[in-house]
Design a protein around this motif. Structure first.
Motif, PDB file in Angstrom:
ATOM      1  N   TRP A 258      10.383   9.207  95.695  1.00  0.00           N
ATOM      2  CA  TRP A 258      10.425  10.354  94.776  1.00  0.00           C
ATOM      3  C   TRP A 258      11.876  10.796  94.638  1.00  0.00           C
ATOM      4  O   TRP A 258      12.540  11.082  95.627  1.00  0.00           O
ATOM      5  N   GLY A 259      12.366  10.828  93.424  1.00  0.00           N
ATOM      6  CA  GLY A 259      13.759  11.234  93.200  1.00  0.00           C
ATOM      7  C   GLY A 259      14.205  10.755  91.835  1.00  0.00           C
ATOM      8  O   GLY A 259      13.394  10.256  91.042  1.00  0.00           O
ATOM      9  N   PRO A 260      15.494  10.896  91.537  1.00  0.00           N
ATOM     10  CA  PRO A 260      15.972  10.588  90.177  1.00  0.00           C
ATOM     11  C   PRO A 260      15.796   9.130  89.741  1.00  0.00           C
ATOM     12  O   PRO A 260      15.753   8.859  88.553  1.00  0.00           O
ATOM     13  N   ASN A 261      15.691   8.191  90.673  1.00  0.00           N
ATOM     14  CA  ASN A 261      15.469   6.794  90.264  1.00  0.00           C
ATOM     15  C   ASN A 261      14.000   6.530  89.930  1.00  0.00           C
ATOM     16  O   ASN A 261      13.634   5.420  89.563  1.00  0.00           O
ATOM     17  N   ILE A 262      13.165   7.536  90.112  1.00  0.00           N
ATOM     18  CA  ILE A 262      11.718   7.320  89.958  1.00  0.00           C
ATOM     19  C   ILE A 262      11.189   8.187  88.823  1.00  0.00           C
ATOM     20  O   ILE A 262      11.500   9.386  88.740  1.00  0.00           O
ATOM     21  N   HIS A 263      10.387   7.575  87.963  1.00  0.00           N
ATOM     22  CA  HIS A 263       9.782   8.335  86.865  1.00  0.00           C
ATOM     23  C   HIS A 263       8.695   9.236  87.451  1.00  0.00           C
ATOM     24  O   HIS A 263       7.767   8.749  88.089  1.00  0.00           O
ATOM     25  N   PRO A 264       8.800  10.557  87.235  1.00  0.00           N
ATOM     26  CA  PRO A 264       7.875  11.462  87.922  1.00  0.00           C
ATOM     27  C   PRO A 264       6.403  11.224  87.589  1.00  0.00           C
ATOM     28  O   PRO A 264       5.546  11.355  88.460  1.00  0.00           O
ATOM     29  N   ALA A 265       6.137  10.864  86.346  1.00  0.00           N
ATOM     30  CA  ALA A 265       4.732  10.651  85.976  1.00  0.00           C
ATOM     31  C   ALA A 265       4.188   9.390  86.642  1.00  0.00           C
ATOM     32  O   ALA A 265       3.027   9.331  87.042  1.00  0.00           O
ATOM     33  N   LEU A 266       5.051   8.398  86.781  1.00  0.00           N
ATOM     34  CA  LEU A 266       4.648   7.146  87.427  1.00  0.00           C
ATOM     35  C   LEU A 266       4.375   7.412  88.919  1.00  0.00           C
ATOM     36  O   LEU A 266       3.411   6.909  89.505  1.00  0.00           O
ATOM     37  N   PHE A 267       5.236   8.233  89.508  1.00  0.00           N
ATOM     38  CA  PHE A 267       5.025   8.621  90.903  1.00  0.00           C
ATOM     39  C   PHE A 267       3.657   9.273  91.070  1.00  0.00           C
ATOM     40  O   PHE A 267       2.896   8.958  91.985  1.00  0.00           O
ATOM     41  N   LYS A 268       3.337  10.171  90.153  1.00  0.00           N
ATOM     42  CA  LYS A 268       2.095  10.921  90.249  1.00  0.00           C
ATOM     43  C   LYS A 268       0.889   9.983  90.160  1.00  0.00           C
ATOM     44  O   LYS A 268      -0.096  10.145  90.893  1.00  0.00           O
ATOM     45  N   VAL A 269       0.999   9.005  89.293  1.00  0.00           N
ATOM     46  CA  VAL A 269      -0.094   8.042  89.157  1.00  0.00           C
ATOM     47  C   VAL A 269      -0.303   7.306  90.481  1.00  0.00           C
ATOM     48  O   VAL A 269      -1.433   7.136  90.946  1.00  0.00           O
ATOM     49  N   PHE A 270       0.797   6.879  91.095  1.00  0.00           N
ATOM     50  CA  PHE A 270       0.697   6.179  92.375  1.00  0.00           C
ATOM     51  C   PHE A 270       0.129   7.084  93.468  1.00  0.00           C
ATOM     52  O   PHE A 270      -0.717   6.686  94.261  1.00  0.00           O
ATOM     53  N   LYS A 271       0.587   8.304  93.488  1.00  0.00           N
ATOM     54  CA  LYS A 271       0.150   9.259  94.511  1.00  0.00           C
ATOM     55  C   LYS A 271      -1.352   9.519  94.381  1.00  0.00           C
ATOM     56  O   LYS A 271      -2.102   9.440  95.356  1.00  0.00           O
ATOM     57  N   ASN A 272      -1.785   9.773  93.152  1.00  0.00           N
ATOM     58  CA  ASN A 272      -3.220  10.029  92.923  1.00  0.00           C
ATOM     59  C   ASN A 272      -4.055   8.814  93.279  1.00  0.00           C
ATOM     60  O   ASN A 272      -5.133   8.935  93.875  1.00  0.00           O
ATOM     61  N   LEU A 273      -3.522   7.639  92.926  1.00  0.00           N
ATOM     62  CA  LEU A 273      -4.250   6.399  93.189  1.00  0.00           C
ATOM     63  C   LEU A 273      -4.409   6.195  94.698  1.00  0.00           C
ATOM     64  O   LEU A 273      -5.510   5.883  95.190  1.00  0.00           O
ATOM     65  N   VAL A 285      11.725  11.217  99.971  1.00  0.00           N
ATOM     66  CA  VAL A 285      12.633  11.851  99.020  1.00  0.00           C
ATOM     67  C   VAL A 285      13.898  10.992  98.920  1.00  0.00           C
ATOM     68  O   VAL A 285      14.541  10.704  99.915  1.00  0.00           O
ATOM     69  N   MET A 286      14.187  10.552  97.725  1.00  0.00           N
ATOM     70  CA  MET A 286      15.373   9.728  97.468  1.00  0.00           C
ATOM     71  C   MET A 286      16.274  10.515  96.530  1.00  0.00           C
ATOM     72  O   MET A 286      16.228  10.334  95.313  1.00  0.00           O
ATOM     73  N   PRO A 287      17.106  11.386  97.092  1.00  0.00           N
ATOM     74  CA  PRO A 287      17.820  12.325  96.220  1.00  0.00           C
ATOM     75  C   PRO A 287      18.915  11.693  95.376  1.00  0.00           C
ATOM     76  O   PRO A 287      19.292  12.240  94.357  1.00  0.00           O
ATOM     77  N   ARG A 288      19.415  10.529  95.809  1.00  0.00           N
ATOM     78  CA  ARG A 288      20.497   9.902  95.040  1.00  0.00           C
ATOM     79  C   ARG A 288      20.099   8.461  94.704  1.00  0.00           C
ATOM     80  O   ARG A 288      18.999   8.210  94.264  1.00  0.00           O
ATOM     81  N   HIS A 289      20.992   7.541  94.958  1.00  0.00           N
ATOM     82  CA  HIS A 289      20.737   6.110  94.818  1.00  0.00           C
ATOM     83  C   HIS A 289      19.568   5.758  95.749  1.00  0.00           C
ATOM     84  O   HIS A 289      19.617   6.059  96.933  1.00  0.00           O
ATOM     85  N   SER A 290      18.535   5.139  95.192  1.00  0.00           N
ATOM     86  CA  SER A 290      17.372   4.829  96.021  1.00  0.00           C
ATOM     87  C   SER A 290      17.660   3.693  96.991  1.00  0.00           C
ATOM     88  O   SER A 290      16.854   3.414  97.868  1.00  0.00           O
ATOM     89  N   GLY A 291      18.812   3.034  96.848  1.00  0.00           N
ATOM     90  CA  GLY A 291      19.121   1.908  97.726  1.00  0.00           C
ATOM     91  C   GLY A 291      18.242   0.709  97.445  1.00  0.00           C
ATOM     92  O   GLY A 291      18.077  -0.159  98.293  1.00  0.00           O
TER      93      GLY A 291
END
Lengths: 354, 332
Positions: A258-273, A285-291
């Motif tokens: 979860w962070g700027p490299n991640i699309h929030p809606a896509l995250f939500k779909v994964f989380k709900n799933l 939490v990936m606040p910067r470069h997700s590495g």
């Protein structure tokens, strides 16, 4: 895959350092071939495997990137038959002295990494301090003339620790970053055989992640996916980091980024799933470069909604990384469930609000 | 070739301000080029040949820009405070001279040294252009300059403030002149803004869409007293890059370059560079990825006002580049 453990042991026993992924690429291609419709290799050496969906054309595309390159070392200089090394990817020099390695010269040579006695080192390096890589050597046991004939600057040096099965369905070894994720994607592809999915799936084993994110920058340019997921490793809890919020339980399931490299809606779909399917998971939490390759993939061409799914791993970038086989199975299953859940109009559902 | 080198290294052209050096190179290449264009980033793109059977679209890149400084503030008494363009280091600056793109010259001075052991950081250095006040200072905030140092011909060894990377520009120009026939469509790119992040080569490569990319650049050496631990030395031939800190050369390109050097009896060295990168990094990551490598010219004291190369290495680099470009490429 019946025995993901054996497959993973095979993967981490193969060389395939960043930029030189051919040996491991061939093994992955062989494993994936029965389950995909097309396999190609990119100019940089990433493996692209397409499994077509059952939806009507033109089908939307999902790209799942698992980098296959491994960290290791490279010959930087040869001095009196002893080999100086530099890193390929990020190698922690503190753990190098005493390691068995293979020097990939004109033929493969076994070697050991040695640390000169303190009196032979510059005075600022105390007896108790870790030694920088520039002072370490590899000893192949051969006389200087033979080393000079068989080894040259730029040859690769890889870790030679064999995989070690630990108790509790865990495996220790080098290169589990990120071959464990390749194994998870393999679990996913196998599961898809028994499932229907609308979208085209591009399983990609990327090259050069540890150095330049090269595969992450280039593969999506040719595939042009509508969505991209990077599967990589993250830090597992262990000695000293048991209560650290930035580490995740080994064997406690995949970790959703979860962070700027991640699309929030896509995250939500994964989380709900994951919640709906009762797959244990955590959120990182990936606040910067997700590495991960997601950092690169997100900004390729016109931009791609990206997601990061991670596997907890202990002792990252050492030859004794530890992974839980259960986490690999669960991550593979979660990916397969996500793919089968993708409907033709999925992109409409994750559009930014205007 | 020394006259050409002198002309190129004495030109002023910090990153983003390559106009003078571009014009100079344009004149040199015009009689030999099949096509010349300048793209939006200011890259000078020179085509030679047309793709024939067994040929490839090949891009080679040598950057025209050099490191330099930019004025950030003019003091009331006319001293010019500055910051850097590219990898300038303060210990190479004190007592040096600069020339602004607008022709103004100056010397670099510093505030009083507290200790001989400690080098001033840039915020304690300034440029004195001979002005007595802010009003009569011929330099404005934003004016850019490069280091000024005449070309020095030591016979076998050559010294200049901008061998990085004008020596490679000279190598490309000379290779273009000598390249009689080629099955390839070769784009010699004289790129911009390498020193601030290989930015020119990135757009040039996107535009050209090459099947094979090479950069031509300088590399460090390990042959000076108590210097770096590095296998490359001056005078042992051009270096074929295996890796640097920003890219892994494609192993197929390394193999091909080694084979061609051996076939042509050109001395070469293999290069593993632990600091710095080149335009090849940008080329490699362009579009869906480009098979890339780098031909290096060993150079001592890089990013100082006295960068030194070996003339034999330079000539051998030309020979190797011509050999690489005049025959079909075998990447098997």
């Amino acid at each position: 895959m019946d025995n993901i453990k054996d497959f993973l042991k095979q993967l981490i026993s193969l060389p395939g350092l960043s930029g030189y992924e051919a040996p491991v690429r061939e093994a992955i291609a062989e494993a994936w071939r029965p389950w995909v419709d097309e396999i190609t290799v990119s100019p940089l050496g990433s493996l692209h495997a397409l499994r077509r969906g059952q939806g009507p054309e033109p089908r939307p595309r999902l790209l799942i990137a698992t980098h296959m390159d491994a960290i290791g070392m490279m010959v930087s200089q040869i001095v009196d038959g002893f080999i100086r090394i530099t890193e390929v990817g990020g190698v922690d020099a503190r753990i190098l002295p005493g390691q068995p390695v293979i020097v990939h010269g004109r033929r493969d040579l076994p070697g050991v990494i040695l640390q000169p006695a303190p009196r032979l080192l510059p005075p600022h390096l105390g007896e108790k301090s870790a030694i920088d890589m520039e002072y370490l050597f590899v000893d192949t046991g051969l006389p200087a003339e033979e080393v000079n004939a068989l080894v040259r600057v730029g040859d690769l040096v890889s870790f030679a620790q064999p995989p070690l099965e630990l108790t509790g369905e865990t495996l220790a070894g080098h290169s589990l970053d990120n071959r464990a994720s390749v194994a998870a994607l393999t679990v996913c592809l196998e599961e898809l055989q028994r499932r229907q999915h609308v979208w085209d799936v591009w399983a990609v084993a990327t090259a050069q992640e540890e150095e330049t994110l090269g595969g992450g920058f280039t593969s999506p340019f040719s595939v042009r996916p509508d969505l991209a997921i990077a599967v990589d490793v993250t830090f597992a809890r262990g000695p000293g980091v048991n209560s650290d919020y930035r580490a995740f339980g080994l064997g406690k399931g995949p970790v959703l980024g979860w962070g700027p490299n991640i699309h929030p809606a896509l995250f939500k779909v994964f989380k709900n799933l994951a919640e709906r399917l009762d797959i244990p998971h955590a959120v990182e939490v990936m606040p910067r470069h997700s590495g991960t390759d997601a950092f690169a993939m997100q900004v390729v061409a016109e931009g791609i909604p990206t997601m990061v799914v991670s596997l907890p791993l202990r002792y990252m970038h050492t030859p004794v990384e530890v992974i839980s086989l259960k986490d690999i199975q669960r991550a593979g299953h979660l990916l397969a469930e996500f793919i089968t859940s993708l409907e033709a109009d999925f992109l409409e559902k994750i559009r930014w609000e205007d | 070739m020394k006259d050409l080198i002198r002309k190129l290294v004495e030109a002023i052209g910090p990153s983003g301000y390559e106009q003078a050096i571009r014009e100079l190179i344009k004149e040199e290449v015009a009689p030999y080029a099949d096509e010349i264009r300048v793209d939006a980033m200011g890259n000078l793109i020179v085509r030679k040949g047309q793709k024939r059977e067994g040929g490839l679209r090949i891009m080679t890149a040598a950057h025209m820009d050099e490191i330099g400084v930019i004025a950030t503030h003019i003091e009331e008494d006319g001293f010019v405070r500055f910051t850097t363009i590219g990898g300038v280091r303060p210990h190479t600056c004190l007592g040096g001279r600069v020339q602004f793109v607008n022709g103004v010259r100056g010397v670099i001075g510093g505030e009083k040294l507290d200790s001989m052991e400690r080098v001033h950081s840039f915020d304690r250095l300034f440029i004195d252009v001979g002005a007595t006040s802010k009003e009569d200072c011929p330099v404005k905030v934003g004016d850019v300059a490069a280091f000024e140092r005449p070309f020095l011909d030591l016979g076998k060894r050559l010294v200049a403030k901008s061998m990085d990377d004008r020596i490679a520009c000279a190598v490309q120009i000379e290779a273009l002149r000598r390249l009689q026939t080629t099955p390839h469509e070769v784009y010699f790119v004289f790129s911009t803004q390498e020193e601030v992040g290989t930015r020119g080569a990135a757009t040039a490569a996107f535009g050209i869409d090459p099947e094979l990319g090479l950069s031509v650049d300088v590399t460090l050496t390990g042959d000076t007293p108590k210097g770096m631990k590095m296998a490359v030395a001056l005078g042992k031939g051009p270096a074929i890059k295996v890796r640097d800190s920003g890219m892994l050369a494609d192993p197929r390109v390394v193999r091909w370059m080694v084979e061609m050097a051996e076939k042509a009896h050109i001395p070469y060295q293999l290069e593993v560079l632990e600091a710095g990168s080149t335009d090849a990094r940008a080329i490699q990551l362009t579009r869906a990825g480009v098979i890339s490598g780098c031909l290096s010219i060993p150079c001592r004291y890089i990013h100082s006002p006295s960068e030194m190369v070996d003339y034999d290495d330079v000539q051998n680099a030309v020979s190797l580049l011509v050999a690489l470009l005049s025959q079909p490429v075998n990447l098997a």
